[in-house]
Design a protein around this motif. Structure first.
Motif, PDB file in Angstrom:
ATOM      1  N   GLU A 111       0.840  -1.200   0.000  1.00 49.39           N
ATOM      2  CA  GLU A 111       0.000   0.000   0.000  1.00 49.39           C
ATOM      3  C   GLU A 111       0.878   1.255   0.000  1.00 49.39           C
ATOM      4  N   ILE A 112       1.937   1.245   0.770  1.00 51.44           N
ATOM      5  CA  ILE A 112       2.863   2.381   0.817  1.00 51.44           C
ATOM      6  C   ILE A 112       3.492   2.605  -0.555  1.00 51.44           C
ATOM      7  N   ILE A 113       3.927   1.534  -1.181  1.00 51.00           N
ATOM      8  CA  ILE A 113       4.540   1.651  -2.504  1.00 51.00           C
ATOM      9  C   ILE A 113       3.537   2.210  -3.498  1.00 51.00           C
ATOM     10  N   ARG A 114       2.290   1.728  -3.460  1.00 50.78           N
ATOM     11  CA  ARG A 114       1.253   2.222  -4.359  1.00 50.78           C
ATOM     12  C   ARG A 114       1.036   3.719  -4.148  1.00 50.78           C
ATOM     13  N   GLN A 115       0.968   4.150  -2.883  1.00 48.64           N
ATOM     14  CA  GLN A 115       0.771   5.571  -2.580  1.00 48.64           C
ATOM     15  C   GLN A 115       1.959   6.412  -3.058  1.00 48.64           C
ATOM     16  N   LEU A 116       3.173   5.923  -2.844  1.00 48.08           N
ATOM     17  CA  LEU A 116       4.357   6.659  -3.275  1.00 48.08           C
ATOM     18  C   LEU A 116       4.423   6.764  -4.792  1.00 48.08           C
ATOM     19  N   GLU A 117       4.057   5.683  -5.491  1.00 52.11           N
ATOM     20  CA  GLU A 117       4.038   5.731  -6.957  1.00 52.11           C
ATOM     21  C   GLU A 117       3.019   6.747  -7.453  1.00 52.11           C
ATOM     22  N   GLN A 118       1.846   6.779  -6.813  1.00 50.46           N
ATOM     23  CA  GLN A 118       0.805   7.728  -7.212  1.00 50.46           C
ATOM     24  C   GLN A 118       1.270   9.166  -6.971  1.00 50.46           C
ATOM     25  N   GLU A 119       1.898   9.416  -5.811  1.00 48.63           N
ATOM     26  CA  GLU A 119       2.404  10.761  -5.516  1.00 48.63           C
ATOM     27  C   GLU A 119       3.491  11.160  -6.511  1.00 48.63           C
ATOM     28  N   ASN A 120       4.360  10.228  -6.860  1.00 45.58           N
ATOM     29  CA  ASN A 120       5.416  10.509  -7.830  1.00 45.58           C
ATOM     30  C   ASN A 120       4.811  10.839  -9.192  1.00 45.58           C
ATOM     31  N   TYR A 121       3.807  10.083  -9.597  1.00 47.45           N
ATOM     32  CA  TYR A 121       3.125  10.333 -10.866  1.00 47.45           C
ATOM     33  C   TYR A 121       2.532  11.745 -10.874  1.00 47.45           C
ATOM     34  N   GLU A 122       1.882  12.127  -9.769  1.00 51.60           N
ATOM     35  CA  GLU A 122       1.289  13.465  -9.679  1.00 51.60           C
ATOM     36  C   GLU A 122       2.362  14.550  -9.746  1.00 51.60           C
ATOM     37  N   ARG A 123       3.507  14.311  -9.121  1.00 47.36           N
ATOM     38  CA  ARG A 123       4.607  15.278  -9.194  1.00 47.36           C
ATOM     39  C   ARG A 123       5.138  15.398 -10.621  1.00 47.36           C
ATOM     40  N   MET A 124       5.179  14.274 -11.331  1.00 47.64           N
ATOM     41  CA  MET A 124       5.639  14.309 -12.720  1.00 47.64           C
ATOM     42  C   MET A 124       4.679  15.122 -13.584  1.00 47.64           C
ATOM     43  N   ILE A 125       3.380  14.990 -13.340  1.00 45.30           N
ATOM     44  CA  ILE A 125       2.379  15.786 -14.072  1.00 45.30           C
ATOM     45  C   ILE A 125       2.606  17.271 -13.770  1.00 45.30           C
ATOM     46  N   ASP A 126       2.778  17.601 -12.476  1.00 42.85           N
ATOM     47  CA  ASP A 126       3.023  18.986 -12.083  1.00 42.85           C
ATOM     48  C   ASP A 126       4.291  19.533 -12.748  1.00 42.85           C
ATOM     49  N   TYR A 127       5.341  18.710 -12.787  1.00 38.42           N
ATOM     50  CA  TYR A 127       6.599  19.118 -13.413  1.00 38.42           C
ATOM     51  C   TYR A 127       6.382  19.424 -14.897  1.00 38.42           C
ATOM     52  N   ALA A 128       5.663  18.529 -15.582  1.00 40.20           N
ATOM     53  CA  ALA A 128       5.408  18.726 -17.018  1.00 40.20           C
ATOM     54  C   ALA A 128       4.624  20.017 -17.247  1.00 40.20           C
ATOM     55  N   LEU A 129       3.635  20.278 -16.396  1.00 39.28           N
ATOM     56  CA  LEU A 129       2.844  21.501 -16.536  1.00 39.28           C
ATOM     57  C   LEU A 129       3.680  22.740 -16.232  1.00 39.28           C
TER      58      LEU A 129
END
Length: 155
Positions: A111-129
């Motif tokens: 569950e922790i890994i899933r949450q960290l992956e999701q947060e990383n994905y969201e940060r990547m979206i923010d970075y791209a924007l």
């Protein structure tokens, strides 16, 4: 690896389906290498456990430990990964012998890994924007599956 030296909740509350463990000064200590660090309630001070699944619910709670002028600041999810805290939690909450700590740790780790992956994905979206990188943004959007999650290709 950190070892929990002492873990005694100052207060234990049962609220519906949750068990709240509240910690105070010097009721919680960890050992790193050969140094003993005592808990100080500067940030987080409670652990919330689901009584049925025995899963820790407040994984982002940050615990601070002190030894003289040295501090260790750990989010609860990290503390679960790098210490033997799950054994102490089971003792405190009176978990059944039927629930093996390895299974609980594995489930919470996933569950922790899933949450960290999701947060990383969201940060990547923010970075791209932020950097107006349309190609990266488009690529990240294509990774989303129909459930709103994402799929990472194994390389």
């Amino acid at each position: 690896m950190l070892q929990v030296q002492l873990m005694k909740p100052f207060c234990r509350k049962i609220e519906g389906n949750r068990i709240k463990l509240v910690f105070a000064y010097q009721y919680f200590s960890i050992k790193k290498d050969n140094d003993l660090f005592h808990f100080i309630p500067v940030e987080g001070k409670e652990i919330i456990v689901n009584a049925q699944s025995l899963q820790v619910e407040n994984l982002s709670e940050v615990f601070v430990f002190q030894n003289g002028n040295r501090f260790i600041r750990l989010p609860l999810y990290q503390l679960l990964l790098v210490s033997d805290i799950h054994i102490h939690l089971q003792t405190i909450i009176g978990a059944d012998d039927q629930n093996e700590s390895g299974v609980i740790l594995l489930e919470s780790t996933e569950e922790i890994i899933r949450q960290l992956e999701q947060e990383n994905y969201e940060r990547m979206i923010d970075y791209a924007l932020l950097h107006k990188n349309a190609a990266l943004f488009k690529e990240l959007q294509q990774l989303k599956d129909s459930n709103g999650g994402y799929q990472v290709e194994n390389q």
